[in-house]
Design a protein around this motif. Structure first.
Motif, PDB file in Angstrom:
ATOM      1  N   THR A  62       0.812  -1.226   0.000  1.00 43.36           N
ATOM      2  CA  THR A  62       0.000   0.000   0.000  1.00 43.36           C
ATOM      3  C   THR A  62       0.841   1.269   0.000  1.00 43.36           C
ATOM      4  N   LEU A  63       2.156   1.151  -0.067  1.00 39.69           N
ATOM      5  CA  LEU A  63       3.018   2.337  -0.086  1.00 39.69           C
ATOM      6  C   LEU A  63       2.703   3.177  -1.323  1.00 39.69           C
ATOM      7  N   HIS A  64       2.514   4.487  -1.127  1.00 46.06           N
ATOM      8  CA  HIS A  64       2.217   5.446  -2.200  1.00 46.06           C
ATOM      9  C   HIS A  64       0.911   5.120  -2.934  1.00 46.06           C
ATOM     10  N   VAL A  65       0.003   4.408  -2.275  1.00 45.44           N
ATOM     11  CA  VAL A  65      -1.296   4.082  -2.865  1.00 45.44           C
ATOM     12  C   VAL A  65      -2.368   4.849  -2.102  1.00 45.44           C
ATOM     13  N   ALA A  66      -3.279   5.510  -2.825  1.00 45.78           N
ATOM     14  CA  ALA A  66      -4.341   6.281  -2.180  1.00 45.78           C
ATOM     15  C   ALA A  66      -5.269   5.364  -1.385  1.00 45.78           C
ATOM     16  N   LEU A  67      -5.805   5.885  -0.271  1.00 47.60           N
ATOM     17  CA  LEU A  67      -6.739   5.097   0.527  1.00 47.60           C
ATOM     18  C   LEU A  67      -8.008   4.827  -0.272  1.00 47.60           C
ATOM     19  N   PRO A  68      -8.471   3.588  -0.323  1.00 48.74           N
ATOM     20  CA  PRO A  68      -9.750   3.314  -0.998  1.00 48.74           C
ATOM     21  C   PRO A  68     -10.909   3.806  -0.141  1.00 48.74           C
ATOM     22  N   ASP A  69     -11.902   4.406  -0.767  1.00 50.24           N
ATOM     23  CA  ASP A  69     -13.046   4.922  -0.020  1.00 50.24           C
ATOM     24  C   ASP A  69     -14.207   3.937   0.033  1.00 50.24           C
ATOM     25  N   THR A  70     -14.387   3.151  -1.025  1.00 50.23           N
ATOM     26  CA  THR A  70     -15.500   2.198  -1.060  1.00 50.23           C
ATOM     27  C   THR A  70     -14.984   0.823  -1.459  1.00 50.23           C
ATOM     28  N   ILE A  71     -15.822  -0.181  -1.239  1.00 47.82           N
ATOM     29  CA  ILE A  71     -15.461  -1.542  -1.644  1.00 47.82           C
ATOM     30  C   ILE A  71     -15.295  -1.605  -3.158  1.00 47.82           C
ATOM     31  N   GLU A  72     -16.134  -0.854  -3.871  1.00 50.06           N
ATOM     32  CA  GLU A  72     -16.029  -0.826  -5.327  1.00 50.06           C
ATOM     33  C   GLU A  72     -14.679  -0.282  -5.773  1.00 50.06           C
ATOM     34  N   HIS A  73     -14.186   0.762  -5.097  1.00 52.17           N
ATOM     35  CA  HIS A  73     -12.863   1.310  -5.408  1.00 52.17           C
ATOM     36  C   HIS A  73     -11.789   0.229  -5.246  1.00 52.17           C
ATOM     37  N   LEU A  74     -11.894  -0.511  -4.156  1.00 52.79           N
ATOM     38  CA  LEU A  74     -10.897  -1.551  -3.872  1.00 52.79           C
ATOM     39  C   LEU A  74     -10.882  -2.605  -4.969  1.00 52.79           C
ATOM     40  N   GLU A  75     -12.049  -3.064  -5.379  1.00 46.44           N
ATOM     41  CA  GLU A  75     -12.117  -4.104  -6.409  1.00 46.44           C
ATOM     42  C   GLU A  75     -11.694  -3.567  -7.777  1.00 46.44           C
ATOM     43  N   GLU A  76     -12.051  -2.321  -8.081  1.00 45.46           N
ATOM     44  CA  GLU A  76     -11.629  -1.739  -9.356  1.00 45.46           C
ATOM     45  C   GLU A  76     -10.114  -1.628  -9.422  1.00 45.46           C
ATOM     46  N   ARG A  77      -9.503  -1.253  -8.300  1.00 40.57           N
ATOM     47  CA  ARG A  77      -8.037  -1.154  -8.264  1.00 40.57           C
ATOM     48  C   ARG A  77      -7.404  -2.522  -8.501  1.00 40.57           C
ATOM     49  N   GLU A  78      -7.992  -3.556  -7.940  1.00 39.80           N
ATOM     50  CA  GLU A  78      -7.456  -4.902  -8.131  1.00 39.80           C
ATOM     51  C   GLU A  78      -7.567  -5.320  -9.592  1.00 39.80           C
ATOM     52  N   ILE A  79      -8.682  -4.993 -10.238  1.00 36.38           N
ATOM     53  CA  ILE A  79      -8.847  -5.346 -11.652  1.00 36.38           C
ATOM     54  C   ILE A  79      -7.811  -4.626 -12.503  1.00 36.38           C
ATOM     55  N   ARG A  80      -7.603  -3.319 -12.224  1.00 33.04           N
ATOM     56  CA  ARG A  80      -6.600  -2.560 -12.976  1.00 33.04           C
ATOM     57  C   ARG A  80      -5.204  -3.124 -12.761  1.00 33.04           C
ATOM     58  N   THR A  81      -4.897  -3.519 -11.530  1.00 31.55           N
ATOM     59  CA  THR A  81      -3.573  -4.081 -11.231  1.00 31.55           C
ATOM     60  C   THR A  81      -3.339  -5.371 -12.003  1.00 31.55           C
ATOM     61  N   ARG A  82      -4.368  -6.213 -12.054  1.00 32.82           N
ATOM     62  CA  ARG A  82      -4.223  -7.475 -12.795  1.00 32.82           C
ATOM     63  C   ARG A  82      -4.060  -7.239 -14.290  1.00 32.82           C
TER      64      ARG A  82
END
Length: 404
Positions: free
Chosen positions: A378-398
């Motif tokens: 999580t270093l230099h990663v913005a805090l996720p505000d919603t569960i949807e944000h968290l899952e979208e970030r995971e999809i983009r990372t993959r």
């Protein structure tokens, strides 16, 4: 410990629903009253009830207050604040050894340390609600006022009000938009039950959040057992329990100071894993070096305290704002389950096999380190505000990993 186990989940729900400031304020007033009032309790049963209630209220101050601090922290200072916030814990451990040595009568000792609570009460007047929580709950105007007040205090110029409101609304769900649908569904018994069920299992709703929750639960269970196991071993590892208490506070000072540049440079996951493995090495070697048992135990205490505090910072960055307090509070429950077990490991297993407690705590540290490997950095990663944000970030990372 059992009181914390019961109270922490309720604290998470209350803080995520009614706000961080309200939960901290009510919890601290209740805790102060219980702590000071318990000095005049006439019998053991009432004292145990009071301690249970203090444990149940404790997470409203410790965890919710920590999350409030993290949510208002400037991202560039989040690492420093996330670790240094627990520096008073180490200083308090040292003070406890001194107070207990000087004040041997338990009622006076309890009163002496509890009166310090009164010094914190005036600060509640100056405390603001978390603007992140307000934005997630759709209270954008209140969030705007908090940010404007913070800007005045810090001499910072903000964008125009309309533009700032759009920034607050952008990418954050508006609770006011979903509330009518929820209210209509709540009119039926089936709809009400389904809402309660969804809320109870919200931390397991999506794949990424489920992995984070299970990994952190494992970590907190094991780190709680090891940390408090070493904290409660003064009678076995030292002939002077007062000195041992002071020394456990001294060795924790580096855990809240020297690890800051380490975590700021190398991230959260690698240092946590390294500290867990260092703890395991010290504890697994301890039975074979009787002469240096206290030194090895203090090394283990320093490294497990470092892992514990980085883990708090790490978990606050992993859970989305929407469920951050709930996630950290239930993880806190797991740490207290582990800490509740640790005295039994020391008092029942230790007399039969003197080497066993160190071996159990060392093995637990290894398992905790392995469980950490499932978590993202999580270093230099913005805090996720919603569960949807968290899952979208995971999809983009993959997707990025697949393209590379």
């Amino acid at each position: 410990m059992f009181g914390v186990t019961i109270g922490a989940p309720f604290n998470g729900v209350l803080a995520d629903r009614y706000g961080r400031k309200m939960t901290v304020a009510v919890g601290f007033v209740a805790y102060s009253a219980l702590a000071i009032g318990s000095c005049w309790i006439p019998n053991l049963s009432a004292l145990l009830l009071s301690r249970f209630l203090m444990g149940a209220v404790d997470p409203t101050i410790l965890k919710t207050g920590y999350i409030l601090g993290m949510e208002v922290a400037d991202p560039k200072w989040r690492t420093h604040i996330g670790i240094a916030l627990f520096l008073p814990w180490a200083l308090s451990l040292m003070a406890w050894g001194g107070f207990a040595y000087l004040v041997r009568e338990w009622r006076m000792l309890q009163l002496t340390v509890s009166l310090l609570c009164l010094a914190f009460l005036p600060t509640l007047w100056f405390m603001d609600e978390s603007p992140r929580w307000l934005a997630v709950r759709g209270q954008h105007r209140r969030a705007l006022r908090v940010l404007q007040r913070a800007a005045r205090w810090n001499g910072v110029a903000l964008p125009p009000e309309d533009e700032l409101l759009l920034l607050l609304k952008d990418g954050v769900k508006d609770e006011a938009m979903v509330r009518p649908h929820q209210d209509a569904r709540a009119h039926t018994a089936r709809g009400w039950f389904r809402r309660r069920l969804d809320e109870a299992f919200i931390l397991f709703r999506t794949p990424r959040l489920r992995t984070i929750t299970l990994s952190l639960y494992t970590n907190y269970l094991l780190v709680g057992a090891v940390y408090f196991g070493l904290s409660l071993s003064g009678g076995d590892l030292s002939s002077d329990p007062f000195l041992y208490m002071v020394l456990t506070g001294v060795v924790e000072l580096p855990a809240y100071t020297l690890v800051i540049p380490l975590v700021a440079r190398y991230g959260r996951r690698a240092p946590v894993v390294a500290f867990f493995f260092l703890t395991a090495a010290a504890l697994l070697v301890l039975p074979f070096v009787p002469a240096g048992s206290m030194v090895l135990a203090l090394i283990g205490k320093m490294s497990i305290a470092s892992a514990f505090q980085v883990l708090d910072l790490y978990s606050s960055e992993l859970f989305p704002t929407e469920v951050r307090t709930r996630g950290m509070s239930t993880a806190h429950v797991m740490s207290r389950v582990g800490s509740t077990c640790s005295p039994y490991i020391i008092d029942y297993l230790g007399p039969l096999y003197p080497w066993a407690p160190s071996a159990v705590f060392g093995a637990a540290s290894v398992l905790a380190g392995l469980a950490t490997l499932a978590l993202p950095e999580t270093l230099h990663v913005a805090l996720p505000d919603t569960i949807e944000h968290l899952e979208e970030r995971e999809i983009r990372t993959r997707r990025l990993a697949w393209l590379m």
